[in-house]
Scaffold this motif. Sequence first.
Motif, PDB file in Angstrom:
ATOM      1  N   LEU B   9       3.616  -9.300   4.833  1.00 43.36           N
ATOM      2  CA  LEU B   9       4.591  -8.327   5.909  1.00 43.36           C
ATOM      3  C   LEU B   9       4.509  -7.677   7.189  1.00 43.36           C
ATOM      4  CD1 LEU B   9       6.989  -6.956   5.430  1.00 43.36           C
ATOM      5  CD2 LEU B   9       6.268  -5.916   3.682  1.00 43.36           C
TER       6      LEU B   9
ATOM      7  N   TYR C  67       8.172   1.206  11.851  1.00 45.58           N
ATOM      8  CA  TYR C  67       7.940   1.509   9.901  1.00 45.58           C
ATOM      9  C   TYR C  67       9.754   1.217   9.648  1.00 45.58           C
ATOM     10  CZ  TYR C  67       3.575   3.775  11.537  1.00 45.58           C
ATOM     11  OH  TYR C  67       2.687   4.011  11.787  1.00 45.58           O
ATOM     12  N   GLY C  70       9.859  -2.156   9.196  1.00 39.70           N
ATOM     13  CA  GLY C  70       8.761  -2.384   7.613  1.00 39.70           C
ATOM     14  C   GLY C  70       9.447  -2.323   6.535  1.00 39.70           C
ATOM     15  N   ASN C  71      10.589  -1.452   6.206  1.00 34.38           N
ATOM     16  CA  ASN C  71      10.908  -0.641   5.730  1.00 34.38           C
ATOM     17  C   ASN C  71      11.779  -1.068   5.474  1.00 34.38           C
ATOM     18  OD1 ASN C  71      11.315   1.396   3.447  1.00 34.38           O
ATOM     19  ND2 ASN C  71      13.543   1.493   4.795  1.00 34.38           N
ATOM     20  N   GLN C  74      11.065  -5.080   3.651  1.00 37.56           N
ATOM     21  CA  GLN C  74      10.668  -4.614   2.381  1.00 37.56           C
ATOM     22  C   GLN C  74      11.802  -4.429   1.479  1.00 37.56           C
ATOM     23  OE1 GLN C  74      10.210  -2.602  -0.110  1.00 37.56           O
ATOM     24  NE2 GLN C  74      11.256  -0.570   1.388  1.00 37.56           N
TER      25      GLN C  74
ATOM     26  N   MET D  60       7.009   0.338  -4.697  1.00 31.44           N
ATOM     27  CA  MET D  60       5.601   1.162  -3.921  1.00 31.44           C
ATOM     28  C   MET D  60       4.531   0.517  -4.359  1.00 31.44           C
ATOM     29  SD  MET D  60       5.829   4.706  -1.493  1.00 31.44           S
ATOM     30  CE  MET D  60       3.851   5.225  -2.516  1.00 31.44           C
ATOM     31  N   ASP D  61       4.396  -0.157  -3.647  1.00 28.71           N
ATOM     32  CA  ASP D  61       2.765  -0.678  -3.259  1.00 28.71           C
ATOM     33  C   ASP D  61       1.581  -0.479  -2.130  1.00 28.71           C
ATOM     34  OD1 ASP D  61       2.918  -2.904  -1.932  1.00 28.71           O
ATOM     35  OD2 ASP D  61       3.043  -4.169  -3.589  1.00 28.71           O
ATOM     36  N   GLU D  62       0.377  -1.199  -1.968  1.00 31.11           N
ATOM     37  CA  GLU D  62      -0.020   0.146  -1.425  1.00 31.11           C
ATOM     38  C   GLU D  62       0.168  -1.325   0.588  1.00 31.11           C
ATOM     39  OE1 GLU D  62      -4.780  -0.064  -1.972  1.00 31.11           O
ATOM     40  OE2 GLU D  62      -4.662   0.900  -3.743  1.00 31.11           O
ATOM     41  N   THR D  63       0.699  -1.765   0.842  1.00 35.89           N
ATOM     42  CA  THR D  63       1.515  -2.990   1.613  1.00 35.89           C
ATOM     43  C   THR D  63       2.103  -1.810   1.641  1.00 35.89           C
ATOM     44  OG1 THR D  63       0.539  -4.907   0.483  1.00 35.89           O
ATOM     45  CG2 THR D  63       1.531  -4.906   2.324  1.00 35.89           C
ATOM     46  N   THR D  64       3.750  -1.942   1.303  1.00 36.25           N
ATOM     47  CA  THR D  64       4.374  -0.901   1.514  1.00 36.25           C
ATOM     48  C   THR D  64       4.762   0.598   1.723  1.00 36.25           C
ATOM     49  OG1 THR D  64       5.363  -1.020  -0.700  1.00 36.25           O
ATOM     50  CG2 THR D  64       5.785  -3.880   0.780  1.00 36.25           C
ATOM     51  N   GLU D  65       3.307   1.272   1.274  1.00 43.54           N
ATOM     52  CA  GLU D  65       3.804   2.213   0.871  1.00 43.54           C
ATOM     53  C   GLU D  65       4.122   2.821   2.787  1.00 43.54           C
ATOM     54  OE1 GLU D  65       0.526   3.817  -1.083  1.00 43.54           O
ATOM     55  OE2 GLU D  65      -0.832   4.062   0.163  1.00 43.54           O
ATOM     56  N   LYS D  66       3.658   2.838   3.397  1.00 37.04           N
ATOM     57  CA  LYS D  66       2.752   2.392   5.061  1.00 37.04           C
ATOM     58  C   LYS D  66       4.336   2.735   5.447  1.00 37.04           C
ATOM     59  CE  LYS D  66       0.604  -0.220   7.111  1.00 37.04           C
ATOM     60  NZ  LYS D  66      -0.162  -0.688   8.312  1.00 37.04           N
ATOM     61  N   TYR D  67       5.205   1.735   5.135  1.00 34.59           N
ATOM     62  CA  TYR D  67       6.024   1.775   5.782  1.00 34.59           C
ATOM     63  C   TYR D  67       7.461   2.251   5.648  1.00 34.59           C
ATOM     64  CZ  TYR D  67       3.770  -1.931   7.665  1.00 34.59           C
ATOM     65  OH  TYR D  67       2.841  -2.960   8.335  1.00 34.59           O
ATOM     66  N   ILE D  68       7.576   2.641   4.210  1.00 37.22           N
ATOM     67  CA  ILE D  68       8.991   3.362   3.250  1.00 37.22           C
ATOM     68  C   ILE D  68       8.327   4.581   3.652  1.00 37.22           C
ATOM     69  CG2 ILE D  68       8.792   4.119   1.494  1.00 37.22           C
ATOM     70  CD1 ILE D  68       8.757   1.073  -0.715  1.00 37.22           C
TER      71      ILE D  68
ATOM     72  N   ILE F  13       1.719   9.750   8.423  1.00 42.16           N
ATOM     73  CA  ILE F  13       1.513   8.834   7.683  1.00 42.16           C
ATOM     74  C   ILE F  13      -0.065   8.310   6.702  1.00 42.16           C
ATOM     75  CG2 ILE F  13       2.104   6.286   6.849  1.00 42.16           C
ATOM     76  CD1 ILE F  13       4.102   6.294   9.097  1.00 42.16           C
ATOM     77  N   THR F  17      -0.260   8.909   2.718  1.00 40.46           N
ATOM     78  CA  THR F  17      -0.688   8.258   1.469  1.00 40.46           C
ATOM     79  C   THR F  17      -2.164   8.161   1.056  1.00 40.46           C
ATOM     80  OG1 THR F  17      -1.288   6.575   3.525  1.00 40.46           O
ATOM     81  CG2 THR F  17       1.597   6.751   2.573  1.00 40.46           C
ATOM     82  N   HIS F  21      -3.766   9.008  -2.892  1.00 45.44           N
ATOM     83  CA  HIS F  21      -5.127   7.853  -3.485  1.00 45.44           C
ATOM     84  C   HIS F  21      -5.615   8.586  -4.031  1.00 45.44           C
ATOM     85  CE1 HIS F  21      -2.761   4.215  -2.781  1.00 45.44           C
ATOM     86  NE2 HIS F  21      -2.036   4.694  -1.642  1.00 45.44           N
TER      87      HIS F  21
END
Lengths: 297, 297, 297, 297, 297, 297
Positions: B9, C67, C70-71, C74, D60-68, F13, F17, F21
């Motif tokens: 991504l 962002y 990217g959002n 996905q 949402m996971d560790e890859t997508t969380e940044k963009y969301i 961001i 995030t 975690h």
Amino acid sequence: MENDFKKNLPHYIEQLTNSYHANSISEKISLNLPDKEVIIEIISELEILLFPQHSGNKKMDETTEKYIVGNLMQIVYQKLKKQLKLAFLYEYDRKNQKLMHSADERAESVCMEFFEQLPEIYRYLSMDVQAAFDGDPAAESKDQIVFSYPCITAISIHRMAHVFYRLGVPIIPRIMSEYAHSKTGIDIHPGATIGKYFFIDHGTGVVIGETTMIGDHVKIYQGVTLGALSTRNASKLRNTKRHPTIEDNVTIYSGASVLGGETVIGRNSTIGGSAFITESVPPNSMVSVRRNELNIE
Amino acid sequence: MENDFKKNLPHYIEQLTNSYHANSISEKISLNLPDKEVIIEIISELEILLFPQHSGNKKMDETTEKYIVGNLMQIVYQKLKKQLKLAFLYEYDRKNQKLMHSADERAESVCMEFFEQLPEIYRYLSMDVQAAFDGDPAAESKDQIVFSYPCITAISIHRMAHVFYRLGVPIIPRIMSEYAHSKTGIDIHPGATIGKYFFIDHGTGVVIGETTMIGDHVKIYQGVTLGALSTRNASKLRNTKRHPTIEDNVTIYSGASVLGGETVIGRNSTIGGSAFITESVPPNSMVSVRRNELNIE
Amino acid sequence: MENDFKKNLPHYIEQLTNSYHANSISEKISLNLPDKEVIIEIISELEILLFPQHSGNKKMDETTEKYIVGNLMQIVYQKLKKQLKLAFLYEYDRKNQKLMHSADERAESVCMEFFEQLPEIYRYLSMDVQAAFDGDPAAESKDQIVFSYPCITAISIHRMAHVFYRLGVPIIPRIMSEYAHSKTGIDIHPGATIGKYFFIDHGTGVVIGETTMIGDHVKIYQGVTLGALSTRNASKLRNTKRHPTIEDNVTIYSGASVLGGETVIGRNSTIGGSAFITESVPPNSMVSVRRNELNIE
Amino acid sequence: MENDFKKNLPHYIEQLTNSYHANSISEKISLNLPDKEVIIEIISELEILLFPQHSGNKKMDETTEKYIVGNLMQIVYQKLKKQLKLAFLYEYDRKNQKLMHSADERAESVCMEFFEQLPEIYRYLSMDVQAAFDGDPAAESKDQIVFSYPCITAISIHRMAHVFYRLGVPIIPRIMSEYAHSKTGIDIHPGATIGKYFFIDHGTGVVIGETTMIGDHVKIYQGVTLGALSTRNASKLRNTKRHPTIEDNVTIYSGASVLGGETVIGRNSTIGGSAFITESVPPNSMVSVRRNELNIE
Amino acid sequence: MENDFKKNLPHYIEQLTNSYHANSISEKISLNLPDKEVIIEIISELEILLFPQHSGNKKMDETTEKYIVGNLMQIVYQKLKKQLKLAFLYEYDRKNQKLMHSADERAESVCMEFFEQLPEIYRYLSMDVQAAFDGDPAAESKDQIVFSYPCITAISIHRMAHVFYRLGVPIIPRIMSEYAHSKTGIDIHPGATIGKYFFIDHGTGVVIGETTMIGDHVKIYQGVTLGALSTRNASKLRNTKRHPTIEDNVTIYSGASVLGGETVIGRNSTIGGSAFITESVPPNSMVSVRRNELNIE
Amino acid sequence: MENDFKKNLPHYIEQLTNSYHANSISEKISLNLPDKEVIIEIISELEILLFPQHSGNKKMDETTEKYIVGNLMQIVYQKLKKQLKLAFLYEYDRKNQKLMHSADERAESVCMEFFEQLPEIYRYLSMDVQAAFDGDPAAESKDQIVFSYPCITAISIHRMAHVFYRLGVPIIPRIMSEYAHSKTGIDIHPGATIGKYFFIDHGTGVVIGETTMIGDHVKIYQGVTLGALSTRNASKLRNTKRHPTIEDNVTIYSGASVLGGETVIGRNSTIGGSAFITESVPPNSMVSVRRNELNIE
């Protein structure tokens, strides 16, 4: 600056409402006009009734279809009857008819006739889909055709609008056909009679006039006009046959025009692209245009 | 497997945003672009102002029309002024003009001019509806025409877009005309000048170019092009008259093309279907195509 | 009266559901059909990814674009993968293939390939916008073209649908191309191959068939057909080259037809309006129609 | 009959607008009021930022969380800054302050401070969830608490509104707290200071006043009031400490009232249900009500 | 597995519809029930009419207010009259009254009376806002109170519902008051009579019964009940005065109960928190609870 | 200034995030969480199934009810089964159970049990409506009660949530009960057992704990707590009876508390307002509070 517009607002309002009154469009001021947005909702719901598997009700099966169909039918019925009644009241009002008390009855009886015919419409549409599948080398599957062929949208709506047209419903059939025209570029007047196993390929620019008669197994292409010869003195022409008759098994290629109420394309004929036909053609003809010479420099 | 997409991504994002920067479309990065969706909302609201009886406000009468119209006008004004301002700022920015302080004033003054002209636009449209009623044997009533004739949509929007065009508004007139094109298949450039009592039948495929001049009582059919002869060296042609002049009382049948900025169709003429005309035709002419011979086998 | 409809409701339901079963359209009853409405949502989101500045995300800048893009990517990915999987399952099911376990993998791999190509699609589109700007004297700016030229909608969606077509995705590419057709009147089959710097002016009625090959710097006008010679025996023609090849730097004027899989329009040629071409034309040709004589009375 | 209302409509309008002017509520007519509906949208988006896993963004996971997260943050920022600016302009206007040019700067700086603190707010909320889990035998899991405990809604919104309150934002903090009150029945003034690991069980009817100070590890039940002794001469009391101080590790059972700005509940104390306390209580106290005798007949 | 549910679906449907018939809730099957969702829409629109500046119509000024108010009034009138008519028909039907022909007239006359009183309701509300401002040290401004004090929501809706109650409208007043209760936790029966300059602080848990009489300048706090002594033999109690009378200038602190139809709180009195009063209190009294001793260990 | 926020956006961001975690709320990262918004949709649809006449389906009659109910049931089933499955998967995942393959079966079997019980729930609710009608002198009709009594909302949702609770469904029952709490101020834990003919008047502030047992013909008022004595060491108390038993024909007036798992209110008893009861009361008791003396000055 903003004050300028605001200061003039009463003036703008008065000018526009004055213009409404001075240049009245409606022949008679009537509150009984159908609601176009509701009619478009009804069309969408009828399309679901015709193709439920292709409309997101994917889980419909033999147990649930009865309830899904039944529920949607009664919703359509409520809305449709109300719009039909408005259309009849509009007409009574415009024509100063005294029968206003029967608008409700006419609306009910049109609803009943329409739902009585819906299964037959479905049967015809299943043949139209087959015609598209048989007639287009690019077709992958019949499901794909239902999902994405503009002719299916146009013919579905036409076959329904035609029932209302034949039952003498004012205004509504034409709103339906114009909705299909807007989505597909295919302009079929709701008065046209169309046989079974009908296919229009691509379709943009097709015009099929009010008194056209089309037989079975007919196939036409984009840009074909089945039209009138002239519309001078339009009002005198109302209710005369002004558009052609196309017999069974005829193919008409793109851009051809067939004009005139007495023009008949005989069965099993093929009309070439861009042909301009104003007189009848006997059965089994192959009409092609003797092309203009091309200058190639 | 899902991890594969997710893993890539950041790469996909970087590639696409890099491509934005490497292949920039906007001539200058500007935040001052109008919002297309808002402009389409404005069009819908203006259509209600023009045909309130046919837009679901059925209960509007002489007491309430003032409030309904007034309320809608001030809503349109708020939105329209903002979009006009954005369009002017965009242009100032693109042309490095210094006048940015006056975008607000220009937007206000365009609004005022537009609302000043709206009653006259309505008057013209009432004549266009009459033209459709007189010109189409299939028309039941003028209300039906407002509800379902694509030419009414196309001409309504054109007559409004043309006001903005004449006042030098960037971008917005063309968004308006393309919205009408998408719904009707009728492509009228907002620069075209069109007289009163104008009717387009069916309409799909009609193209009317930027510098076309059309007189009063003109009627055209589907597929008619009023276009330019050639667009080679497009940039040199900007702001020259490239499209024809159609005088009063002309009828042009389906599929005909009239091309060129010096081509004039004289008053009271009729142009037959599929005619291809690149030179002027005198008044009172009846132009018909000597048809290709048809091979009928 | 209302009782009449209600009394018959069970009858209407039974008749319609019986008609579904007696005239089945789907070749095989399958729950694995893609959802057309979701696909249309995906198209809209992809259009935002391609032209974010012209889609209301006006505040996007170099910090935020990562962002926003990217959002949206996905979100598109989640929806797209699901629809792709349904399309593959549909096909497996219809063809009684055993490979059903890999629909998920195929969907994932198509997603990855698609997003890999998206930046290149953007690059091509930036050239298409340039072609429109260079080719239309009425164009004010490239931003205006993105906002309002139907060819940009049609080509954007085509370039994306073509990726899915080449990767063997069933049903979805055609839903995409028909969505563009409905909005623009331009009907490009997703199988057609189109080079860079491509421009369609006006566009209504354009048809470009499945096996058409179009080179770079080609410009076509409204009503042009790049089609097949005949579709008799459609099923035998599947997967053969039925549509023409248009080489680089060709211009084809409005209403012209170029037909047949072996027909080649050689580079640098110009095809005049309404020309009807079924045989190849050498490079550097200027083909014009020797017009019908016009009767002017 | 309908005419009666219509006939009177201008009268009703005049009476109501006259009443607006004669009984003006706003101290100064100002166009600079925040928009309550937008503020409620912002709250919903901030709740997603705090609990994305419990808000439908399940993928949402560790890859997508940044963009969301990044995309949502910039959306919130656009809206929030605008509302903050309106709130500051409103205040400047109401107080005839001259500083109007800095509303934009203040809005920007509040946004930055707020987003700087958001991670710490999240940290506190994770402890509040733990407090609920440890304190309620009916709790199944911490996820259940986030999904369905009203105290989490109330405390989340309070912790955010309190940041705005401390930064001197007018109007907005109270709209936020009242939104939480409406959903949960828990009324926490945004001025209240609340320590970590805070739990309110059930919550309906809880009132926590503006100048309340609450320590860490405090637990309160439904119907508890932490209030003022009297509000006579309200205007003189503005900005004085009118509400109690609750030290660490205090539990207050349902229906108890603790009133007065100098009243302190010492650490490790327990206050029994329905207790009415207007004077300080030393640390480690166990306060119970000597119950009324009950008549049992 | 899915088949299990599907197999049983007809059974579930039959069981549930049988249960409808066997345990009928409606006393008489009537199609004439008002539509709760429409009534809630009407409430929202009436709230805009009362507080337009705080409802997003920020641009309303002396030029535009006439159109905004007039347009909204006629929209509310259309909806309100229809719901009133349904409510009257419901009642006629339930009571087997013969007057059904006058439901339309009653609905019209209630509309007229309601709009006649709306300006006076606004005047009272402006005093209620002042009361909140004067009575709450935490209030920043009167605009803040309109935006965020639940008592303003509750009293606004009450003052309108009370007009309908007094005019004998069935069902609708109670739907209105319960809507306010749901949003604010304040439960005011639409029959209660409330004087001017009324303030409820916090409000959750307040109950004000049907036959309560409240004078001017009264202030009450959360959890106060103005209720009946007993509701045994409810049906015999209908239409008797069961709830107390609160004279002018009374303050009632949180959690107090004043019960009984003959109980009068004399003017200028103060009732302490948690007081339980079932007998009248003379004017100028200061009632406080002799508190339970507290055990402090 | 705007650059400041934008410049810091990546920092904000990352901080947020990171905080997710570092302060994880979910005990185990799981994608299998139910979707709260969908559950709220399901509740609304179930409320229509229970009270269709009061939900806008006014035209439902004996012919159409089968289709309306059947269609809604299959819609609810699709959504409900999916959410139930997610809830079971969440639990398996959290407890590291191996049985994940049966989540689908458990969801199906819960659906079947639920729909089997729905007619009986309806029967109970029809008695609850009767209880409200008999118990409230202000009630006009049973239809009014369904439209506007918060207890009907609370009890309807409780009776459904309780079925899911008894069948061991995680998370969902509590989301349902909290939804009812938010709308009504009545907080009934889904574990509570409630007999028939149950009425809560006004309701705000009522709390009914998880292990409460309530007999038939019980009536309670606003602010009543049926709670636990203490929740220290919450985790040890899980699954013990912590809340009281209320036998048949008991009335509990406003603000009373009945606490403790061994506390029993014997049949035919009446508990006075504000009573605080922690020990059992024999049948046929009349418990009233010996009131605090009131100071009247």
